[in-house]
Design an enzyme around this catalytic site. Structure first.
Site, PDB file in Angstrom:
ATOM      1  CB  CYS A 145      -0.966   0.002   1.171  1.00  0.00           C
ATOM      2  SG  CYS A 145      -0.197  -0.184   2.792  1.00  0.00           S
TER       3      CYS A 145
ATOM      4  CG  HIS B 137      -4.528   0.706   3.775  1.00  0.00           C
ATOM      5  ND1 HIS B 137      -3.839  -0.077   2.873  1.00  0.00           N
ATOM      6  CD2 HIS B 137      -5.443   1.414   3.049  1.00  0.00           C
ATOM      7  CE1 HIS B 137      -4.322   0.138   1.651  1.00  0.00           C
ATOM      8  NE2 HIS B 137      -5.282   1.050   1.742  1.00  0.00           N
TER       9      HIS B 137
ATOM     10  CG  ASP C  22      -7.970   2.953   0.177  1.00  0.00           C
ATOM     11  OD1 ASP C  22      -7.039   2.154  -0.032  1.00  0.00           O
ATOM     12  OD2 ASP C  22      -8.742   2.852   1.141  1.00  0.00           O
TER      13      ASP C  22
END
EC number: 3.4.19.12
Length: 209
Positions: A33, A147, A162
């Site tokens: 991520c 995250h 995202d």
């Protein structure tokens, strides 16, 4: 239009058409991520590769042999904030931590390149990621990992990029972005990183003083 490559260290992404803007959006792979957030911030699949971030980990911990404290032992990613800061530094940028005790209206959005948020690792169900605002606080507290996500202004609006989302979500204009940050500031586990040019960091013009 999907963009893929045979190089395992360059993840796949897509270009989405939204309000006449073409938005690059890199989707989640492994625990990468941080890599996705960086590439989404720069709107380029070539801004950084996994190899780049692994090399930064070695620079940060040159004496590490088996275990590097800045990434996953399994080599799947899970890079920490030091890697992100160092990566942005190689592009001539700096990171400033937003003090969540302040109202987001203190941000001078005209001098800010974008944002990287560190948020609880919310559940994903197949191709769908549950929005952070809909996750119970208890679940956010007990989330085992964090995250990284990028938020950037593209055209007239700010977008949530995202990597767990199927496609970018339009947050809206500056007022909507500030409200978005106000909501996230209420969540203890969320941290907001402000990405700016070094000159802006030096004269602190990323805030309204």
């Amino acid at each position: 239009m999907n963009h893929t490559t045979n190089n395992e260290d360059v993840t796949s992404g897509s270009l989405s058409s939204n309000s006449s803007n073409r938005i690059y959006h890199e989707r989640q792979s492994k625990q990468l991520c941080a890599l996705h957030a960086l590439n989404n911030l720069f709107q380029s699949p070539r801004a950084f590769t996994k190899q780049d971030l692994d090399a930064i980990c070695k620079e940060l911990a040159p004496d590490a042999r088996i275990f590097n404290p800045h990434k996953s032992m399994l080599g799947l990613g899970c890079y920490d904030v030091n890697v992100i800061i160092a990566a942005l530094g190689k592009k001539g940028l700096e990171v400033k931590w937003f003090d969540k005790r302040k109202d987001p209206s203190c941000l001078n959005l005209n001098n800010i390149i974008g944002f990287i948020l560190n948020v609880p690792n919310t559940p994903s169900y197949g191709m769908f990621a549950m929005p952070l605002n809909y996750i119970p606080v208890q679940a956010q507290i007990w989330s085992s990992q964090k995250h990284w996500i990028a938020i950037k202004k593209i055209g007239q609006y700010y977008y949530n990029l995202d990597s767990k989302l199927i496609s970018p979500i339009c947050i809206g204009d500056e007022n909507m972005l500030l409200q978005h940050f106000r909501q996230n500031s209420l969540i203890e586990q969320v941290e907001i990183l402000v990405v700016v040019a070094k000159s802006v960091a030096e004269d602190q013009s990323w805030t309204n003083r």
